[in-house]
Write an enzyme that holds these catalytic residues in place. Structure first.
Site, PDB file in Angstrom:
ATOM      1  N   HIS A 140       0.863  -1.183   0.000  1.00 61.76           N
ATOM      2  CA  HIS A 140       0.000   0.000   0.000  1.00 61.76           C
ATOM      3  C   HIS A 140       0.893   1.224   0.000  1.00 61.76           C
ATOM      4  O   HIS A 140       1.718   1.417   0.899  1.00 61.76           O
ATOM      5  CB  HIS A 140      -0.922   0.018   1.223  1.00 61.76           C
ATOM      6  CG  HIS A 140      -1.834   1.211   1.248  1.00 61.76           C
ATOM      7  ND1 HIS A 140      -3.065   1.209   0.625  1.00 61.76           N
ATOM      8  CD2 HIS A 140      -1.688   2.447   1.775  1.00 61.76           C
ATOM      9  CE1 HIS A 140      -3.645   2.381   0.791  1.00 61.76           C
ATOM     10  NE2 HIS A 140      -2.817   3.165   1.475  1.00 61.76           N
ATOM     11  N   CYS A 141       0.738   2.082  -0.995  1.00 58.11           N
ATOM     12  CA  CYS A 141       1.581   3.261  -1.151  1.00 58.11           C
ATOM     13  C   CYS A 141       0.837   4.491  -0.647  1.00 58.11           C
ATOM     14  O   CYS A 141      -0.199   4.867  -1.207  1.00 58.11           O
ATOM     15  CB  CYS A 141       1.984   3.450  -2.622  1.00 58.11           C
ATOM     16  SG  CYS A 141       3.036   4.885  -2.901  1.00 58.11           S
ATOM     17  N   VAL A 142       1.359   5.106   0.409  1.00 58.47           N
ATOM     18  CA  VAL A 142       0.700   6.290   0.964  1.00 58.47           C
ATOM     19  C   VAL A 142       0.859   7.497   0.047  1.00 58.47           C
ATOM     20  O   VAL A 142       0.061   8.443   0.094  1.00 58.47           O
ATOM     21  CB  VAL A 142       1.252   6.621   2.363  1.00 58.47           C
ATOM     22  CG1 VAL A 142       0.908   5.526   3.351  1.00 58.47           C
ATOM     23  CG2 VAL A 142       2.762   6.862   2.325  1.00 58.47           C
TER      24      VAL A 142
END
Length: 302
Positions: A140-142
């Site tokens: 998951h890429c913020v």
């Protein structure tokens, strides 16, 4: 003494909760920070570096290159952040189970996701931030506020490459401008007097100090962009390695942790657990798979 022990404990709990909320909740905070950093860098590049380079008659294509790369990067960012990463639902779970084989080590057949109530396809994982299962889950890429999975892994790789190239182009043009300033001033062949009045030939440290006093914002921006290019370049190299070997970040991390757990619970204790990447098909085919994920029909044909 009791208060001195209680206060640090409460502070740790508050800090832990704040960090957990920051990184485990869908939020546009990092997206805004990302845009703000790009705006700051390109604002300084436009109002100072571009103007000075234009006066020094730099080639116009060289000056426009960072803007062209920025346009491509923004396009990849929008596609990556708004795209469906490959969410596993009750309607498509049965077909996604047939896409990848189970390796029996990282992924085992028949496991159900307790949250989504669907059978977990091989190479999938439940994202606690998005609260969904993602097919071929990477991470998951913020920074894009989205998961990276089977459907947007290729766009994410292009986003990283274009972001690294953009930072590198800004750094290259800025460094070329500062070098040109030094060449025109002929300061590199000069001398200076130290605090004791002794004469010394100009050194690199003196040149850096001179440039910082003359163009402080430009030198600070150059240092930041060079550091950013090195960090992004290292991460890009790692992502390219994963793409060429047909691995995800999730799989790479999990495979490293098996060193401390030599046996699966379902295996007899005398049988050693050996992890092997069964998804690699050769560098070129692995890279093509990032941009064109396999479907059930393609796997049946093979």
């Amino acid at each position: 003494q009791v208060l001195s022990l209680v206060i640090p404990t409460q502070l740790q709990r508050v800090t832990h909760r704040a960090l957990h909320r920051l990184f485990h909740t869908r939020s546009c905070l990092f997206v805004v920070l990302h845009v703000a950093l790009q705006a700051a860098v390109f604002g300084e590049y436009t109002w100072e570096v571009f103007v000075y380079c234009w006066e020094l008659q730099f080639h116009v294509l060289l000056l426009l290159l960072p803007y062209l790369l920025l346009a491509g990067n923004v396009g990849c960012f929008l596609l990556c952040s708004r795209a469906d990463p490959g969410i596993v639902t009750k309607s498509n779970a049965a077909s996604l189970v047939k896409v990848y084989a189970y390796d029996g080590v990282l992924f085992q057949r028949g496991l159900m996701c307790p949250t989504c109530a669907v059978e977990k396809p091989a190479r999938s994982k439940h994202c606690s931030v998005c609260r969904t299962c993602v097919h071929r889950f990477d991470h998951h890429c913020v920074w894009v506020n989205n998961c990276i999975g089977a459907s947007n892994a290729g766009v994410f790789l292009l986003y990283l490459l274009s972001l690294t190239a953009t930072a590198g182009a800004v750094a290259a043009v800025t460094a070329a401008f500062l070098i040109q300033v030094l060449l025109l001033s002929n300061i590199m062949h000069g001398t200076y007097l130290d605090a004791q009045g002794q004469e010394h030939a100009v050194e690199i440290s003196f040149l850096v100090q001179h440039l910082f006093l003359t163009f402080p914002r430009i030198v600070f921006m150059l240092g930041f962009v060079i550091l950013l290019t090195l960090v992004l370049g290292g991460y890009c190299s790692f992502c390219l390695y994963l793409a060429l070997t047909n691995q995800t970040t999730n799989e790479w991390c999990k495979s490293r942790r098996f060193g401390g757990s030599p046996h699966l619970p379902s295996q007899p204790p005398d049988r050693a657990l050996v992890y092997k990447n069964i998804y690699s098909k050769g560098s070129w085919r692995n890279l093509k798979e990032i941009f064109n994920p396999p479907t059930v029909l393609e796997r049946k044909k093979k």
